[in-house]
Design a protein around this motif. Structure first.
Motif, mmCIF file in Angstrom:
data_model
loop_
_atom_site.group_PDB
_atom_site.id
_atom_site.type_symbol
_atom_site.label_atom_id
_atom_site.label_comp_id
_atom_site.label_asym_id
_atom_site.label_seq_id
_atom_site.Cartn_x
_atom_site.Cartn_y
_atom_site.Cartn_z
ATOM 1 N N MET A 1 0.839 -1.194 0.000
ATOM 2 C CA MET A 1 0.000 0.000 0.000
ATOM 3 C C MET A 1 0.878 1.250 0.000
ATOM 4 O O MET A 1 1.906 1.300 0.673
ATOM 5 N N VAL A 2 0.499 2.235 -0.783
ATOM 6 C CA VAL A 2 1.231 3.495 -0.875
ATOM 7 C C VAL A 2 0.547 4.535 0.003
ATOM 8 O O VAL A 2 -0.649 4.816 -0.160
ATOM 9 N N GLU A 3 1.279 5.087 0.941
ATOM 10 C CA GLU A 3 0.752 6.099 1.860
ATOM 11 C C GLU A 3 0.950 7.485 1.273
ATOM 12 O O GLU A 3 2.085 7.866 0.952
ATOM 13 N N LEU A 4 -0.112 8.230 1.112
ATOM 14 C CA LEU A 4 -0.007 9.611 0.648
ATOM 15 C C LEU A 4 0.320 10.510 1.839
ATOM 16 O O LEU A 4 -0.335 10.436 2.880
ATOM 17 N N LYS A 5 1.323 11.352 1.683
ATOM 18 C CA LYS A 5 1.782 12.208 2.769
ATOM 19 C C LYS A 5 1.110 13.572 2.701
ATOM 20 O O LYS A 5 0.876 14.129 1.623
ATOM 21 N N SER A 6 0.852 14.134 3.878
ATOM 22 C CA SER A 6 0.329 15.496 3.964
ATOM 23 C C SER A 6 1.462 16.487 3.735
ATOM 24 O O SER A 6 2.646 16.128 3.718
ATOM 25 N N VAL A 7 1.102 17.750 3.577
ATOM 26 C CA VAL A 7 2.119 18.787 3.404
ATOM 27 C C VAL A 7 3.062 18.819 4.605
ATOM 28 O O VAL A 7 4.283 18.923 4.459
ATOM 29 N N GLY A 8 2.512 18.699 5.811
ATOM 30 C CA GLY A 8 3.349 18.706 7.006
ATOM 31 C C GLY A 8 4.274 17.504 7.068
ATOM 32 O O GLY A 8 5.427 17.618 7.492
ATOM 33 N N GLU A 9 3.780 16.354 6.637
ATOM 34 C CA GLU A 9 4.621 15.152 6.639
ATOM 35 C C GLU A 9 5.720 15.252 5.593
ATOM 36 O O GLU A 9 6.853 14.815 5.823
ATOM 37 N N ILE A 10 5.423 15.857 4.467
ATOM 38 C CA ILE A 10 6.456 16.080 3.455
ATOM 39 C C ILE A 10 7.520 17.037 3.989
ATOM 40 O O ILE A 10 8.718 16.848 3.768
ATOM 41 N N ASP A 11 7.105 18.061 4.712
ATOM 42 C CA ASP A 11 8.075 18.968 5.334
ATOM 43 C C ASP A 11 8.974 18.217 6.319
ATOM 44 O O ASP A 11 10.183 18.476 6.404
ATOM 45 N N ALA A 12 8.387 17.295 7.076
ATOM 46 C CA ALA A 12 9.170 16.506 8.018
ATOM 47 C C ALA A 12 10.162 15.617 7.281
ATOM 48 O O ALA A 12 11.303 15.428 7.726
ATOM 49 N N HIS A 174 12.315 3.553 -5.308
ATOM 50 C CA HIS A 174 11.385 2.937 -4.359
ATOM 51 C C HIS A 174 10.666 4.012 -3.568
ATOM 52 O O HIS A 174 11.105 5.164 -3.499
ATOM 53 N N GLY A 175 9.577 3.610 -2.949
ATOM 54 C CA GLY A 175 8.906 4.507 -2.029
ATOM 55 C C GLY A 175 9.749 4.770 -0.797
ATOM 56 O O GLY A 175 10.562 3.945 -0.387
ATOM 57 N N VAL A 176 9.569 5.937 -0.213
ATOM 58 C CA VAL A 176 10.245 6.332 1.031
ATOM 59 C C VAL A 176 9.211 6.989 1.928
ATOM 60 O O VAL A 176 8.316 7.686 1.449
ATOM 61 N N GLY A 177 9.346 6.791 3.227
ATOM 62 C CA GLY A 177 8.423 7.425 4.165
ATOM 63 C C GLY A 177 8.889 7.212 5.580
ATOM 64 O O GLY A 177 9.915 7.747 6.000
ATOM 65 N N VAL A 202 2.549 11.307 -2.904
ATOM 66 C CA VAL A 202 3.437 10.163 -3.125
ATOM 67 C C VAL A 202 4.884 10.622 -2.920
ATOM 68 O O VAL A 202 5.300 11.667 -3.440
ATOM 69 N N THR A 203 5.655 9.869 -2.145
ATOM 70 C CA THR A 203 7.068 10.180 -1.911
ATOM 71 C C THR A 203 7.910 8.985 -2.332
ATOM 72 O O THR A 203 7.689 7.865 -1.861
ATOM 73 N N ILE A 204 8.870 9.235 -3.202
ATOM 74 C CA ILE A 204 9.678 8.160 -3.780
ATOM 75 C C ILE A 204 11.128 8.594 -3.895
ATOM 76 O O ILE A 204 11.446 9.788 -3.956
ATOM 77 N N ALA A 205 12.008 7.598 -3.915
ATOM 78 C CA ALA A 205 13.402 7.820 -4.278
ATOM 79 C C ALA A 205 13.579 7.421 -5.734
ATOM 80 O O ALA A 205 13.145 6.340 -6.144
ATOM 81 N N PHE A 238 23.226 8.177 -8.895
ATOM 82 C CA PHE A 238 22.683 9.412 -8.336
ATOM 83 C C PHE A 238 21.260 9.142 -7.856
ATOM 84 O O PHE A 238 20.537 8.344 -8.455
ATOM 85 N N GLU A 239 20.854 9.843 -6.801
ATOM 86 C CA GLU A 239 19.541 9.585 -6.202
ATOM 87 C C GLU A 239 19.053 10.810 -5.441
ATOM 88 O O GLU A 239 19.836 11.509 -4.800
ATOM 89 N N HIS A 240 17.760 11.059 -5.527
ATOM 90 C CA HIS A 240 17.076 12.009 -4.650
ATOM 91 C C HIS A 240 15.770 11.391 -4.171
ATOM 92 O O HIS A 240 15.136 10.613 -4.890
ATOM 93 N N THR A 241 15.356 11.758 -2.967
ATOM 94 C CA THR A 241 13.993 11.516 -2.511
ATOM 95 C C THR A 241 13.149 12.710 -2.924
ATOM 96 O O THR A 241 13.545 13.864 -2.698
ATOM 97 N N ILE A 242 12.010 12.442 -3.532
ATOM 98 C CA ILE A 242 11.134 13.531 -3.989
ATOM 99 C C ILE A 242 9.712 13.292 -3.498
ATOM 100 O O ILE A 242 9.322 12.172 -3.166
ATOM 101 N N ALA A 243 8.947 14.360 -3.481
ATOM 102 C CA ALA A 243 7.506 14.284 -3.230
ATOM 103 C C ALA A 243 6.773 14.774 -4.462
ATOM 104 O O ALA A 243 7.167 15.779 -5.074
ATOM 105 N N VAL A 244 5.749 14.057 -4.852
ATOM 106 C CA VAL A 244 4.854 14.546 -5.895
ATOM 107 C C VAL A 244 3.878 15.519 -5.242
ATOM 108 O O VAL A 244 3.231 15.181 -4.241
ATOM 109 N N THR A 245 3.801 16.726 -5.769
ATOM 110 C CA THR A 245 2.866 17.725 -5.243
ATOM 111 C C THR A 245 1.982 18.219 -6.383
ATOM 112 O O THR A 245 2.234 17.959 -7.555
#
Length: 254
Positions: A1-12, A174-177, A202-205, A238-245
């Motif tokens: 299951m993919v957990e969608l993050k809130s704006v505050g969780e993405i900031d964290a 992969h997903g990150v959270g 959605v937050t992924i690497a 090379f790698e980054h963790t990103i959030a889809v907004t």
């Protein structure tokens, strides 16, 4: 299951990502000819300790590994491209070093990687580094709301094929959270328009790794971790963790 993050969780998550970015920068600054890889691992440990963060790498043991991972960074030299263990190897002029690091802070995780040459950079290495980083940028640019995982994969694969480099869909993004590896999987090659739809939250690497020799095959060392090109050619990662907004992709490990 993919957990969608809130704006505050993405900031964290971005706060954890900032620790990762500082650790990668500190390791790069310390990486000089004559420096031992275990010393670089200690540099990264210091950054995490000072930030009050923990390492999702240390003690990690996925199904393919016979032993838990012993460091807080993966340090992969030359023909090693992923999961290199910090050991007694002493860096040499012109070595190509890939550094992968994660950090968990207040229950949220960031994961990123960079590659660079120690001292002199040959023209072949410079092209490999530039093209692999360009593939990361292309993958990130494709991570738009309502796009699909396959759009990211296809963007990365197109850069590798155009440059004539080897790539493999094993050990991709992969997903990150709350943890370092979550759903979904983000392969480094694929077909556009396929796979899970990307929704805001959605937050992924995203993490392309290319092999200079043009072959896709790799081997794993007897340590059970270090992944090397099968033909002895150099690799870059090379790698980054990103959030889809709603406004597009946000890099959390910049």
């Amino acid at each position: 299951m993919v957990e969608l993050k809130s704006v505050g969780e993405i900031d964290a998550m971005a706060a954890a990502g900032a620790v990762v970015a500082r650790a990668l920068a500190a390791v790069r600054t310390a990486a000089r000819p004559g420096v031992v890889l275990t010393d670089l691992d200690q540099v990264a440990r210091g950054v995490l300790r000072d930030a009050g963060a923990s390492s999702p790498f240390l003690g990690y043991q996925p199904s393919f590994a016979s032993t838990p991972y012993p460091g807080v960074v993966c340090l992969s030299v030359n023909d090693a491209v992923l999961h290199g263990i910090p050991n007694g190897y002493r860096l040499r002029e012109g070595d190509l070093l890939s550094v992968d690091c994660g950090a968990t802070l207040d229950g949220w995780t960031g994961d990123a990687a960079t590659s660079f040459c120690v001292g002199h950079t040959s023209s072949a290495d410079a092209r490999l580094l530039e093209r692999t980083e360009a593939a990361l940028a292309a993958g990130i640019a494709a991570a738009q709301p309502a796009a699909r995982i396959g759009d990211i994969s296809a963007a990365i694969g197109a850069v590798a094929r155009d440059a004539g480099y080897g790539l493999h869909t094993d050990f991709g993004g992969h997903g990150v959270g709350h943890t370092m590896h979550e759903s979904p999987s983000v392969p480094n090659d694929g077909r556009p328009g396929r796979g899970m739809r990307l929704l805001p939250g959605v937050t992924i690497a995203i993490e392309p790794w290319f092999l200079a020799g043009g072959h896709d095959a790799y081997r794993i060392d007897d340590d059970g971790w270090t992944l090397r090109s099968s033909d002895g050619s150099r690799g870059a990662h090379f790698e980054h963790t990103i959030a889809v907004t709603a406004d597009g992709p946000r890099i959390l490990t910049a």
